[in-house]
Design a protein around this motif. Structure first.
Motif, PDB file in Angstrom:
ATOM      1  N   MET A  42      -0.953   5.196 -30.681  1.00 42.40           N
ATOM      2  CA  MET A  42      -1.708   4.146 -29.541  1.00 42.40           C
ATOM      3  C   MET A  42      -2.413   3.171 -30.440  1.00 42.40           C
ATOM      4  N   ASP A  43      -2.307   2.068 -30.093  1.00 41.97           N
ATOM      5  CA  ASP A  43      -3.161   1.069 -30.675  1.00 41.97           C
ATOM      6  C   ASP A  43      -4.542   0.859 -29.834  1.00 41.97           C
ATOM      7  N   ILE A  44      -5.681   1.327 -30.519  1.00 41.37           N
ATOM      8  CA  ILE A  44      -6.858   1.136 -29.708  1.00 41.37           C
ATOM      9  C   ILE A  44      -7.149  -0.172 -29.379  1.00 41.37           C
ATOM     10  N   HIS A  45      -6.852  -1.106 -30.179  1.00 41.30           N
ATOM     11  CA  HIS A  45      -7.185  -2.511 -30.000  1.00 41.30           C
ATOM     12  C   HIS A  45      -5.689  -3.091 -29.360  1.00 41.30           C
ATOM     13  N   PHE A  46      -5.433  -2.293 -28.459  1.00 42.20           N
ATOM     14  CA  PHE A  46      -4.268  -2.895 -27.429  1.00 42.20           C
ATOM     15  C   PHE A  46      -4.644  -4.406 -26.995  1.00 42.20           C
ATOM     16  N   TYR A  47      -5.702  -4.627 -26.772  1.00 40.30           N
ATOM     17  CA  TYR A  47      -6.097  -5.785 -25.925  1.00 40.30           C
ATOM     18  C   TYR A  47      -5.722  -7.103 -26.717  1.00 40.30           C
TER      19      TYR A  47
ATOM     20  N   ALA B 132      -6.765 -11.322 -19.890  1.00 45.20           N
ATOM     21  CA  ALA B 132      -7.067 -10.128 -19.659  1.00 45.20           C
ATOM     22  C   ALA B 132      -7.568  -9.222 -21.096  1.00 45.20           C
ATOM     23  N   ARG B 133      -7.544  -9.940 -22.167  1.00 44.99           N
ATOM     24  CA  ARG B 133      -7.980  -9.536 -23.540  1.00 44.99           C
ATOM     25  C   ARG B 133      -9.564  -9.654 -22.981  1.00 44.99           C
ATOM     26  N   ALA B 134     -10.086 -10.441 -22.487  1.00 44.84           N
ATOM     27  CA  ALA B 134     -11.518 -10.529 -22.067  1.00 44.84           C
ATOM     28  C   ALA B 134     -12.118  -9.081 -21.353  1.00 44.84           C
ATOM     29  N   TRP B 135     -11.194  -8.587 -20.634  1.00 42.63           N
ATOM     30  CA  TRP B 135     -11.632  -7.344 -19.840  1.00 42.63           C
ATOM     31  C   TRP B 135     -11.797  -6.212 -20.648  1.00 42.63           C
ATOM     32  N   PHE B 136     -11.300  -6.305 -21.945  1.00 43.10           N
ATOM     33  CA  PHE B 136     -11.537  -5.032 -22.809  1.00 43.10           C
ATOM     34  C   PHE B 136     -12.080  -5.324 -24.237  1.00 43.10           C
ATOM     35  N   LYS B 137     -12.052  -6.354 -24.682  1.00 39.90           N
ATOM     36  CA  LYS B 137     -12.205  -6.504 -25.916  1.00 39.90           C
ATOM     37  C   LYS B 137     -13.821  -6.228 -26.423  1.00 39.90           C
ATOM     38  N   ASP B 138     -14.745  -6.148 -25.667  1.00 44.21           N
ATOM     39  CA  ASP B 138     -15.958  -5.733 -25.824  1.00 44.21           C
ATOM     40  C   ASP B 138     -16.200  -4.342 -25.411  1.00 44.21           C
ATOM     41  N   LEU B 139     -15.416  -3.666 -24.944  1.00 43.45           N
ATOM     42  CA  LEU B 139     -15.921  -2.402 -24.446  1.00 43.45           C
ATOM     43  C   LEU B 139     -16.016  -1.331 -25.909  1.00 43.45           C
ATOM     44  N   PRO B 140     -16.960  -0.303 -25.590  1.00 39.40           N
ATOM     45  CA  PRO B 140     -16.991   0.803 -26.937  1.00 39.40           C
ATOM     46  C   PRO B 140     -15.567   1.419 -27.405  1.00 39.40           C
ATOM     47  N   GLU B 141     -15.318   1.704 -28.338  1.00 41.13           N
ATOM     48  CA  GLU B 141     -14.170   2.190 -29.022  1.00 41.13           C
ATOM     49  C   GLU B 141     -13.869   3.379 -28.129  1.00 41.13           C
ATOM     50  N   ASN B 142     -15.007   4.149 -27.960  1.00 40.71           N
ATOM     51  CA  ASN B 142     -14.446   5.648 -27.074  1.00 40.71           C
ATOM     52  C   ASN B 142     -13.837   5.313 -25.855  1.00 40.71           C
ATOM     53  N   VAL B 143     -14.313   4.310 -25.219  1.00 36.70           N
ATOM     54  CA  VAL B 143     -13.637   3.948 -23.636  1.00 36.70           C
ATOM     55  C   VAL B 143     -12.129   3.150 -24.131  1.00 36.70           C
ATOM     56  N   LEU B 144     -12.189   2.299 -25.160  1.00 36.53           N
ATOM     57  CA  LEU B 144     -10.927   1.838 -25.450  1.00 36.53           C
ATOM     58  C   LEU B 144      -9.909   3.058 -26.025  1.00 36.53           C
ATOM     59  N   GLU B 145     -10.396   4.023 -26.588  1.00 40.97           N
ATOM     60  CA  GLU B 145      -9.556   5.308 -26.855  1.00 40.97           C
ATOM     61  C   GLU B 145      -9.139   5.804 -25.493  1.00 40.97           C
TER      62      GLU B 145
ATOM     63  N   ARG C 226      -4.547   7.239 -22.112  1.00 44.55           N
ATOM     64  CA  ARG C 226      -3.944   7.365 -20.591  1.00 44.55           C
ATOM     65  C   ARG C 226      -2.746   6.626 -20.839  1.00 44.55           C
ATOM     66  N   ASN C 227      -2.647   5.563 -21.279  1.00 46.18           N
ATOM     67  CA  ASN C 227      -1.415   4.595 -21.007  1.00 46.18           C
ATOM     68  C   ASN C 227      -0.467   4.803 -21.883  1.00 46.18           C
ATOM     69  N   SER C 228      -0.662   5.477 -23.462  1.00 44.32           N
ATOM     70  CA  SER C 228       0.368   5.728 -24.311  1.00 44.32           C
ATOM     71  C   SER C 228       0.855   7.030 -23.871  1.00 44.32           C
ATOM     72  N   SER C 229       0.134   7.986 -23.424  1.00 47.46           N
ATOM     73  CA  SER C 229       0.581   9.094 -22.662  1.00 47.46           C
ATOM     74  C   SER C 229       1.527   9.070 -21.655  1.00 47.46           C
ATOM     75  N   LEU C 230       1.272   8.211 -20.777  1.00 49.26           N
ATOM     76  CA  LEU C 230       2.357   7.549 -19.838  1.00 49.26           C
ATOM     77  C   LEU C 230       3.563   7.199 -20.576  1.00 49.26           C
ATOM     78  N   GLN C 231       3.225   6.343 -21.587  1.00 53.41           N
ATOM     79  CA  GLN C 231       4.518   5.784 -22.264  1.00 53.41           C
ATOM     80  C   GLN C 231       5.505   6.764 -22.890  1.00 53.41           C
ATOM     81  N   GLY C 232       4.395   7.907 -23.305  1.00 47.16           N
ATOM     82  CA  GLY C 232       5.342   8.959 -24.211  1.00 47.16           C
ATOM     83  C   GLY C 232       6.123   9.819 -23.304  1.00 47.16           C
ATOM     84  N   ALA C 233       5.729   9.782 -22.041  1.00 43.05           N
ATOM     85  CA  ALA C 233       6.400  10.423 -20.798  1.00 43.05           C
ATOM     86  C   ALA C 233       7.504   9.675 -20.354  1.00 43.05           C
TER      87      ALA C 233
END
Ligand code: FMN
Length: 197
Positions: free
Chosen positions: A89-94, A106-119, A124-131
Motif C-alpha cells: 500500500m502507498d501510505i501517500h496514496f493522496y 480530495a488530496r487536501a482531505w488527507f495530505k496533512d494527516l499524521p502518518e499513522n492515520v494515513l497508514e 483498510r483500503n488496500s486490504s479490501l483491494q487485496g480481497a
C-alpha cells in the motif's frame, strides 16, 4: 432484470475455493497477472484512493530476495509457488487523488494527516483491494495462498526502500494441488456472526 452469478461461478469464487499451499508445476503467464489486476482494480475504495500496489515475485532472483523475510512455515510453499504477489500500500496514496478523484480536491482531505492515520486508511483500503485481488484471481482460474507470516520491515527494505510503499500481505498464486488440501475448517453461521436489526 436482476443479474446474478450462476452456481458454477459461486462455487469457483467461494464454495470450492480453498487456500492452497502445494502447487502444480504449471506456469502463470504475465498476461494473466495483468488480467487479475485489471479486474481487482475495479473494486471500491474510499474516495477511489486505490492505495494497493503489487509486486509479482516470479523470478528465482526475486524469490531469493523474499526468502529471508518469510516465517519458516511459509518458506517452502512460497519458494515453490509459480508467483508470489506482495500486496502493498502507498501510505501517500493522496498524491494520486487528483487523477483518481478529479471532481474535488480530495488530496487536501488527507495530505496533512499524521502518518499513522494515513497508514490506517491505506491498510483498510488496500486490504479490501487485496480481497478483490484474490476473488479476481479465482475468477480467472488461479488458486491463492494468502500469508501474513513474514517480516514486513524486511520486505519493505528489500522491495520498497526509499518509497512511501509498505507491505500488507503476501499471496502465492498458481494452480494448487487439491489432493494435498486438508478438510475445510468450519465458518461461523449467519446466526453466530450476524444480526439484522
Ligand atoms: C491475511 C491472511 C494471512 C494468512 N497468513 C497465513 C500464513 O502466514 N501462513 C499460512 O500457511 N496460511 C496463512 N493464511 C491462510 C489461512 O489460514 C486460510 O486462508 C484459512 O484457514 C482459510 O482456509 P480455506 O481458504 O482453505 O478455507 C492466511 C490467510 C489470510 C487471508
Amino acid at each position: 432484470m436482476t443479474r446474478v452469478v450462476n452456481d458454477e461461478g459461486l462455487n469457483l469464487l467461494f464454495r470450492e475455493a480453498r487456500t492452497h499451499t502445494v502447487w502444480r508445476d504449471q506456469p502463470v503467464e504475465d498476461s494473466l497477472l495483468q488480467q487479475v489486476y485489471e479486474l481487482a482494480r475495479m473494486g471500491p475504495t474510499s474516495a477511489n484512493m486505490c492505495p494497493l500496489r503489487v509486486v509479482f515475485v516470479k523470478t528465482r532472483e526475486a524469490k531469493e530476495k523474499l526468502k529471508p523475510c518469510l516465517d519458516a512455515g511459509n518458506v517452502d510453499k512460497t519458494m515453490k509457488a509459480p508467483v508470489t504477489a506482495i500486496l502493498a500500500m502507498d501510505i501517500h496514496f493522496y498524491e494520486k487523488l487528483p487523477q483518481l478523484f478529479p471532481h474535488v480536491d480530495a488530496r487536501a482531505w488527507f495530505k496533512d494527516l499524521p502518518e499513522n492515520v494515513l497508514e490506517y486508511i491505506a491498510l483498510r483500503n488496500s486490504s479490501l483491494q487485496g480481497a478483490y485481488f484474490m476473488l479476481a484471481a479465482r475468477a480467472l482460474g488461479l488458486d491463492c495462498g494468502p500469508m501474513s507470516g513474514f517480516n514486513n520491515a524486511m520486505v519493505d527494505a528489500a522491495f520498497f526502500a526509499g518509497t512511501t510503499i509498505k507491505s500488507n500481505f503476501l499471496c502465492n498464486l498458481g494452480h494448487g494441488d487439491a489432493s494435498k488440501l486438508h478438510p475445510r475448517s468450519p465458518r461461523l453461521s449467519f446466526d453466530e456472526a450476524c444480526r439484522v436489526v
